[in-house]
Motif scaffolding. Sequence first.
Motif, short mmCIF file in Angstrom:
data_model
loop_
_atom_site.label_atom_id
_atom_site.label_comp_id
_atom_site.label_asym_id
_atom_site.label_seq_id
_atom_site.Cartn_x
_atom_site.Cartn_y
_atom_site.Cartn_z
N UNK A 284 0.83 -1.21 0.00
CA UNK A 284 0.00 0.00 0.00
C UNK A 284 0.87 1.26 0.00
N UNK A 285 1.94 1.24 0.77
CA UNK A 285 2.86 2.39 0.82
C UNK A 285 3.44 2.67 -0.56
N UNK A 286 3.90 1.64 -1.24
CA UNK A 286 4.50 1.81 -2.58
C UNK A 286 3.49 2.41 -3.56
N UNK A 287 2.25 1.93 -3.52
CA UNK A 287 1.22 2.45 -4.42
C UNK A 287 0.94 3.93 -4.15
N UNK A 288 0.82 4.28 -2.87
CA UNK A 288 0.52 5.66 -2.51
C UNK A 288 1.69 6.59 -2.86
N UNK A 289 2.89 6.12 -2.64
CA UNK A 289 4.06 6.95 -2.95
C UNK A 289 4.18 7.18 -4.45
N UNK A 290 4.00 6.12 -5.24
CA UNK A 290 4.10 6.25 -6.70
C UNK A 290 3.01 7.16 -7.26
N UNK A 291 1.81 7.05 -6.70
CA UNK A 291 0.68 7.84 -7.20
C UNK A 291 0.57 9.19 -6.50
N UNK A 292 1.47 9.46 -5.55
CA UNK A 292 1.47 10.70 -4.77
C UNK A 292 0.11 10.93 -4.09
N UNK A 385 -6.95 5.48 25.17
CA UNK A 385 -5.88 5.14 24.22
C UNK A 385 -5.10 6.40 23.86
N UNK A 386 -3.84 6.18 23.49
CA UNK A 386 -3.00 7.25 22.95
C UNK A 386 -2.61 6.89 21.53
N UNK A 387 -2.49 7.91 20.66
CA UNK A 387 -2.31 7.66 19.23
C UNK A 387 -1.24 8.58 18.66
N UNK A 388 -0.33 7.99 17.87
CA UNK A 388 0.66 8.76 17.12
C UNK A 388 0.42 8.57 15.63
N UNK A 389 0.51 9.68 14.86
CA UNK A 389 0.16 9.62 13.44
C UNK A 389 1.22 10.32 12.59
N UNK A 390 1.73 9.57 11.60
CA UNK A 390 2.67 10.11 10.63
C UNK A 390 1.95 10.20 9.28
N UNK A 391 2.10 11.35 8.58
CA UNK A 391 1.37 11.57 7.33
C UNK A 391 2.29 11.53 6.12
N UNK A 392 1.71 11.15 4.98
CA UNK A 392 2.34 11.25 3.66
C UNK A 392 3.59 10.37 3.57
N UNK A 393 3.73 9.60 2.48
CA UNK A 393 4.88 8.70 2.35
C UNK A 393 6.21 9.44 2.49
N UNK A 394 7.07 8.90 3.34
CA UNK A 394 8.41 9.43 3.52
C UNK A 394 9.37 8.58 2.66
N UNK A 395 10.60 8.49 3.10
CA UNK A 395 11.57 7.69 2.35
C UNK A 395 11.21 6.22 2.33
N UNK A 396 10.58 5.77 3.42
CA UNK A 396 10.24 4.35 3.51
C UNK A 396 9.10 4.15 4.49
N UNK A 397 8.48 2.98 4.43
CA UNK A 397 7.43 2.63 5.40
C UNK A 397 8.02 2.61 6.80
N UNK A 398 9.22 2.09 6.94
CA UNK A 398 9.86 2.02 8.25
C UNK A 398 10.01 3.41 8.87
N UNK A 399 10.32 4.40 8.02
CA UNK A 399 10.44 5.78 8.51
C UNK A 399 9.12 6.29 9.06
N UNK A 400 8.03 6.00 8.33
CA UNK A 400 6.70 6.42 8.79
C UNK A 400 6.34 5.75 10.11
N UNK A 401 6.66 4.47 10.22
CA UNK A 401 6.35 3.73 11.45
C UNK A 401 7.13 4.32 12.63
N UNK A 402 8.41 4.61 12.39
CA UNK A 402 9.22 5.17 13.49
C UNK A 402 8.69 6.55 13.90
N UNK A 403 8.30 7.37 12.93
CA UNK A 403 7.76 8.67 13.26
C UNK A 403 6.45 8.54 14.06
N UNK A 404 5.59 7.63 13.62
CA UNK A 404 4.32 7.41 14.34
C UNK A 404 4.59 6.92 15.75
#
Length: 426
Positions: A284-292, A385-404
């Motif tokens: 899903x990350x790859x599709x969103x990043x390619x299609x912006x 519950x507590x929630x962390x949210x990272x937006x918009x594809x970054x360099x990688x999915x792992x980067x988004x997960x770490x930010x979240x």
Amino acid sequence: MHSSYGVQTKVLLVEDSRTFGAFVSQRIQADLGTDVAWTMSLAETRELILREGHTFFMALLDINLPDAPDGQVVDEVLSKGIPAAVFTGEISDDLRDLYWSKQIIDYVTKDSIEVVDYVVRLVARIRANAGIGVAVVDDSSLSRRQMTSLLRAHRYIVYDVENGEACLDLLTKHPDIKLVITDYNMAHMDGFMLTREIRKRYSKDVLSIIGISAHGGLSISARFIKSGANDYLNKPFVNEEFYCRVSQNVEMIELINNIREYANKDYLTGISNRRHFFEQAQHAFDLHKDAQLPCAMVIIDIDDFKGINDSFGHDVGDKALHWFAQLLADRFGQDHLVARFGGEEFSIFLRNVSREEAFQLLDALREHVGCHHIPVGEMLLRFTISIGVSFTPQASLETMIKQADDLLYSAKHSGRNRVVVEKTSK
């Protein structure tokens, strides 16, 4: 051409032995959760079918009854369109041929108590077949009619076509098809060619193929297998062998699906596990990043979950996890990706959502959880519950997960019960 059955939920059991009848009835109800209506004579059976015949998906019939000693109950039940298996104390070749000619679904010899295990498996098989599609491909209308008739007796959803091109079209339109039975000798596209074309699109773990032929002997069998078929059957075949081959191939697909599901699901909550989430989210990350396209990576943690376990016990904690997982699945599972990340931590990959939409969805979730009381036994449990949210594809999915995850940490240390989102870049 296609055939299917309506919704039927009960098993009709006709058995004049109180001991055997009670044992069979109890096992089916206990093991499968299926209701059993039990009669002990032909007369009782006729009355019951008149009242409730539309509710039976199959029947189990003793062929020797006080008022029907010569198997008359079999004709009676089959004439009402109810698939039937027969019980008998002994079986001869003549009796076997007689009952198979009536298109029973199976016969069972009452020679040991272990036979009840077989009966339970048979009932489970027939019940499950109502959701399974089988495609029959043969340019002989007589051969197609024979096979489709046998399959319908076992309650499969049957599609029959006369050539390979029509079969390929069927497979694209009907994802319920789990088995293809194809003849070898057909014009334009023979069985080998069809098998190879199917295998280009469907692997052996999602679709089984049985090749059939009246010509060619063992060489045809080998060529079918080498082309990608799972099994082979010579024509003319014995009905009993046909059913065994069909059931074996369908059960293999089910077994593989079960193994795949166990591998992909979290054992406690039933939603995706961390490993499966990474596979789906990466795609899903790859599709969103390619299609912006906009997307969001969400990490959620149940606040003070250790306190729940310590105060109320791990059973209550498990119920809380299961309740919350189902809430996530209900709210986000259809359009987005949801998983248990580990422990009391969960993840969501929100597809094609703006920052504003994502925040509204997640803050509404947070508010709902905080206001909701979960019934656990005689008590009501409440948590936040507590929630962390990272937006918009970054360099990688792992980067988004770490930010979240970092943002979740901020939510925890700034008071809990809140959504903390990635700040917009200036």
